[in-house]
Design a protein around this motif. Structure first.
Motif, PDB file in Angstrom:
ATOM      1  N   UNK A 140       0.016  64.296 -47.184  1.00 15.79           N
ATOM      2  CA  UNK A 140       0.785  63.004 -47.384  1.00 15.79           C
ATOM      3  C   UNK A 140      -0.019  62.242 -47.992  1.00 15.79           C
TER       4      UNK A 140
ATOM      5  N   UNK B 182      -0.005  58.883 -48.046  1.00  9.88           N
ATOM      6  CA  UNK B 182      -0.811  57.843 -47.193  1.00  9.88           C
ATOM      7  C   UNK B 182      -2.168  58.352 -46.401  1.00  9.88           C
ATOM      8  N   UNK B 183      -2.496  59.608 -46.337  1.00  7.28           N
ATOM      9  CA  UNK B 183      -4.072  59.843 -46.166  1.00  7.28           C
ATOM     10  C   UNK B 183      -4.803  59.375 -47.086  1.00  7.28           C
TER      11      UNK B 183
ATOM     12  N   UNK C  41      -5.088  55.620 -47.037  1.00 12.54           N
ATOM     13  CA  UNK C  41      -5.862  55.247 -45.772  1.00 12.54           C
ATOM     14  C   UNK C  41      -7.143  55.193 -46.090  1.00 12.54           C
ATOM     15  N   UNK C  42      -7.684  56.257 -46.924  1.00 13.19           N
ATOM     16  CA  UNK C  42      -9.114  56.401 -46.927  1.00 13.19           C
ATOM     17  C   UNK C  42      -9.488  55.669 -48.076  1.00 13.19           C
TER      18      UNK C  42
ATOM     19  N   UNK D 159     -14.455  63.846 -47.921  1.00  9.77           N
ATOM     20  CA  UNK D 159     -14.244  63.406 -46.577  1.00  9.77           C
ATOM     21  C   UNK D 159     -12.746  63.769 -45.967  1.00  9.77           C
ATOM     22  N   UNK D 160     -11.938  63.799 -46.878  1.00 10.71           N
ATOM     23  CA  UNK D 160     -10.440  63.813 -46.302  1.00 10.71           C
ATOM     24  C   UNK D 160      -9.867  65.451 -46.864  1.00 10.71           C
TER      25      UNK D 160
ATOM     26  N   UNK E  23     -11.703  69.029 -46.063  1.00  8.25           N
ATOM     27  CA  UNK E  23     -11.483  69.525 -44.805  1.00  8.25           C
ATOM     28  C   UNK E  23     -10.163  69.720 -44.211  1.00  8.25           C
ATOM     29  N   UNK E  24      -9.117  69.346 -44.887  1.00  6.71           N
ATOM     30  CA  UNK E  24      -7.747  69.638 -44.734  1.00  6.71           C
ATOM     31  C   UNK E  24      -7.296  70.870 -45.515  1.00  6.71           C
TER      32      UNK E  24
ATOM     33  N   UNK F 288       0.186  52.747 -41.565  1.00  3.09           N
ATOM     34  CA  UNK F 288       1.175  53.357 -42.377  1.00  3.09           C
ATOM     35  C   UNK F 288       2.236  54.082 -41.563  1.00  3.09           C
TER      36      UNK F 288
ATOM     37  N   UNK G 109      -6.284  60.811 -39.868  1.00  3.59           N
ATOM     38  CA  UNK G 109      -7.031  62.061 -40.382  1.00  3.59           C
ATOM     39  C   UNK G 109      -6.795  63.305 -39.402  1.00  3.59           C
TER      40      UNK G 109
ATOM     41  N   UNK H  28      -8.102  66.063 -39.317  1.00  2.00           N
ATOM     42  CA  UNK H  28      -9.270  66.790 -38.965  1.00  2.00           C
ATOM     43  C   UNK H  28     -10.361  66.027 -38.107  1.00  2.00           C
TER      44      UNK H  28
END
Lengths: 286, 374
Positions: free
Chosen positions: A173, A175-176, A179-180, A193-194, A197-198, B82, B88, B90
């Motif tokens: 998404x 939005x992640x 957000x970061x 960092x986001x 890992x995903x 949001x 996140x 994880x």
């Protein structure tokens, strides 16, 4: 579509497993036989038992000691070289492919579509086509007889894995990422960092395939590394085969081969869950 | 806490699509302002421009007296919640909440902390401060038992609270909410609405909130900004918007059930004006000025009552019982009128029967172009 009955499913899977496991089982059994029985099994004069009556575990020590011109030194050198090259290539491929895949998936920049197509087109080129130009390039750089020609290209991405990462990251998404950004990360920070890992399932596939491909790579080390002390396991095994390829030594060849492929088997078992999950995701989302 | 000032703000996307134009808005210290409107009205784009997630094509945005047009989202002193929470996946709830602060920590180098004991001590103290902030926010939202859980182990409402908690931890000057309740079911949405309202009172923070749900806007806002087609239609308190909508769009958008409109021709009526339509004629309130030949009156459903003799005669099409009230749909000479009446009154009605509705005490008048006539 109606699914198969459970017993039939199990029977088909068991039959498939037997077909795939037979060569491995054959290698294990022959590697533990006496030279005479192993030779007979090789020529078909005699069958192999399900398990040797008197397993010759010493075959393994003998095979590894005989690899190279000095006892044990050849094997230890080849193992160390393989570990170094493979580790560098796996790290390089994962980092570069995920970073480039992220850029293709998330960053908006002029020419992105064209470059992505061009990158995909490079997958059509067989490795042999680029072998000579690359050799000339690396020779010009003075990299022959170093591990640089094997490791450095990995840090420039792999088209297939870039494609896989890109397809996966597109599904994350937006939005992640936003957000970061609000949390204070730049593009590199977001990737590290986001996103990375995903991307664990894709990373598992990328790492396992790259590991197996690099660990078993024969052509690269053969072309770029010439001294015995620089050999990787694949090249050392080939030298071993040339030296001990006779029927009397087939047990040693199988033992050496098994030791060479053991890390790949262990890695696959360790990463199996992530690996299968990643393939399934790729199938659905890619 | 800070003021947010938008001056002639506009957004033009590549290709020339104008999503927002000429937005002027002054969000006061500690105010809860809600941007509301239908899909594509530009409310989310406006909020995202305040957040720094969309470039501003025209005008300026200032937060706390500082123009932020070219400032990165992380440096605007804002926190954003949001629509899909954007937790996140994880990271644990605790890490999700601490993530923004960890990024901002002054003693961020693990390597340096290994080499310098003083630096390591500062780093530990900073970690403790972050943990204290997380713990405080978690306590405020009842999240303490969930701090070690992963987002996938939480319900929708809990995730929403974590997203709010993550914003609180940062202690921003302005909170931005982009339709944060739209993924929740109706009951939970109502509960969270109340919680947000209480939270706003406790924190006293400036909050900008986007929703397409006018009820949510009415329930939460100190002031509402109604938008349509990228333009601000009206800014005012919920009661101002309900009682004195500036145009037919606002009048129809605000209020449940929606306002009834009866269109007709304007004609002289002694010293005043009257409106004539196929089903009848009414005298417009004194003092109304209209320059168009056509006009419309707007009537709130809860001001229409059944009477023996009145201007709206029609047939009952449907009756929906809602508890102590009922919505009655009446077909009256081409006009469809919705009346919200007491249940006792609705029980006496039958679908298909004739009914007469009286002239309400409050009538909104809109000219032929849909603007409020006074």
């Amino acid at each position: 579509m109606k699914s198969l009955r459970p017993w039939l499913q199990s029977a088909l899977l068991a039959a498939g497993s037997v077909v795939f496991l037979f060569p491995l089982w054959w290698m294990v059994v022959v590697s533990l036989e006496t030279p005479k029985r192993a030779g007979a099994a090789m020529t078909g004069q005699d069958g192999v038992a399900l398990w040797p009556a008197d397993p010759q575990w010493g075959n393994y020590a003998e095979a590894l000691a005989e690899m190279g011109s000095e006892p044990w030194v050849g094997f230890v050198n080849a193992l160390a070289n393989s570990i170094v090259v493979t580790t560098l290539v796996v790290i390089g491929t994962v980092l570069s492919s995920s970073l480039v895949g992220f850029a293709f998936a998330r960053l908006r920049w002029r020419g992105r579509g064209a470059l992505f197509t061009l990158m995909l087109a490079t997958m059509m080129l067989p490795g042999q086509v680029t072998l000579i130009p690359l050799f000339l390039l690396f020779r010009g750089l003075g990299w022959i007889d170093t591990i640089l020609p094997l490791a450095v290209p990995a840090f420039f991405g792999n088209a297939f894995f870039i494609f896989m990462y890109r397809q996966f990251i597109v599904q994350v998404p937006e939005s992640l990422v936003e957000a970061a950004k609000v949390d204070g990360h730049g593009w590199i920070g977001i990737w590290w960092t986001v996103i990375l890992p995903l991307c664990r399932p894709v990373t598992a596939i990328c790492a396992v395939f790259t590991f197996i491909g690099t660990w078993n790579d024969f052509m690269g080390p053969l072309v770029y590394l010439h001294a015995e002390e620089q050999s990787t396991l694949a090249v050392a095994l080939n030298s071993f085969r040339n030296q001990y390829g006779g029927l009397d030594d087939v047990h040693l060849l199988m033992a050496a081969s098994l030791v060479t492929m053991l890390p790949c088997i262990l890695l696959f078992i360790a990463a199996q869950r992530q690996f299968v999950e990643g393939l399934a995701r790729g199938a659905v989302k890619g | 806490m800070a003021e947010v000032i938008l001056k002639s703000v506009g957004k033009v996307y590549p290709g020339g699509v104008r999503a927002v134009q000429g937005v002027d808005l002054h969000v006061r210290h500690g105010e809860f302002i809600v941007l509301v409107g239908p899909s594509g009205c530009g409310k989310s784009t406006t909020l995202r421009m305040v957040a720094g997630l969309e470039e501003i094509s025209e005008g300026t945005i200032s937060i706390g007296g500082r123009v932020v047009n070219d400032i990165a989202p992380s440096d605007r002193d804002i926190a954003m919640v949001f629509q899909n929470y954007a937790l996140y996946p994880h990271m644990t709830v605790g890490r999700n909440m601490a993530f923004g602060l960890e990024r901002r920590r002054r003693h961020g180098s693990l390597l340096r902390s290994l080499l310098s004991p003083a630096y390591a001590a500062e780093r530990r103290a900073e970690s403790a401060r972050i943990q204290a902030r997380v713990d405080e926010a978690a306590g405020l939202l009842g999240l303490r038992p969930l701090l070690q859980r992963m987002p996938r182990e939480l319900s929708g409402g809990q995730r929403q609270r974590v997203a709010v908690g993550r914003a609180i931890v940062r202690d921003p000057a302005v909170f931005l909410f982009d339709e944060p309740l739209s993924n929740l079911d109706a009951k939970l949405r109502g509960e969270m609405r109340t919680e947000l309202r209480i939270l706003h009172r406790r924190l006293g923070a400036t909050m900008m909130y986007v929703t397409h749900d006018q009820e949510e806007a009415m329930g939460l806002a100190d002031r509402i900004v109604v938008m349509k087609d990228g333009l601000v239609q009206q800014i005012g308190s919920p009661s101002e918007l309900y009682d004195r909508p500036v145009n037919r769009f606002v009048a129809g958008f605000i209020g449940t059930p929606t306002m009834n409109f009866v269109e007709g021709d304007v004609e002289r009526d002694g010293n005043g004006l009257a409106l004539r339509w196929a089903g009848g004629r009414i005298t417009l309130p004194a003092g109304i000025t209209l320059v168009t030949a056509r006009a419309a009156i707007g009537i709130r459903p809860d001001t229409l009552v059944p009477v023996a003799d009145g201007p709206f005669r029609g047939t009952v099409q449907s009756i929906e019982f809602l508890g102590d009230r009922a919505d009655v749909l009446v077909e009256s000479s081409g006009a469809r009128l919705n009346a919200r009446v007491p249940t006792d009154s609705a029980r006496a009605m039958r679908e298909g029967e004739s009914i007469t509705l009286g002239m309400p005490s409050i009538v909104h008048v809109f000219d032929g172009e849909g603007q409020r006539a006074e």
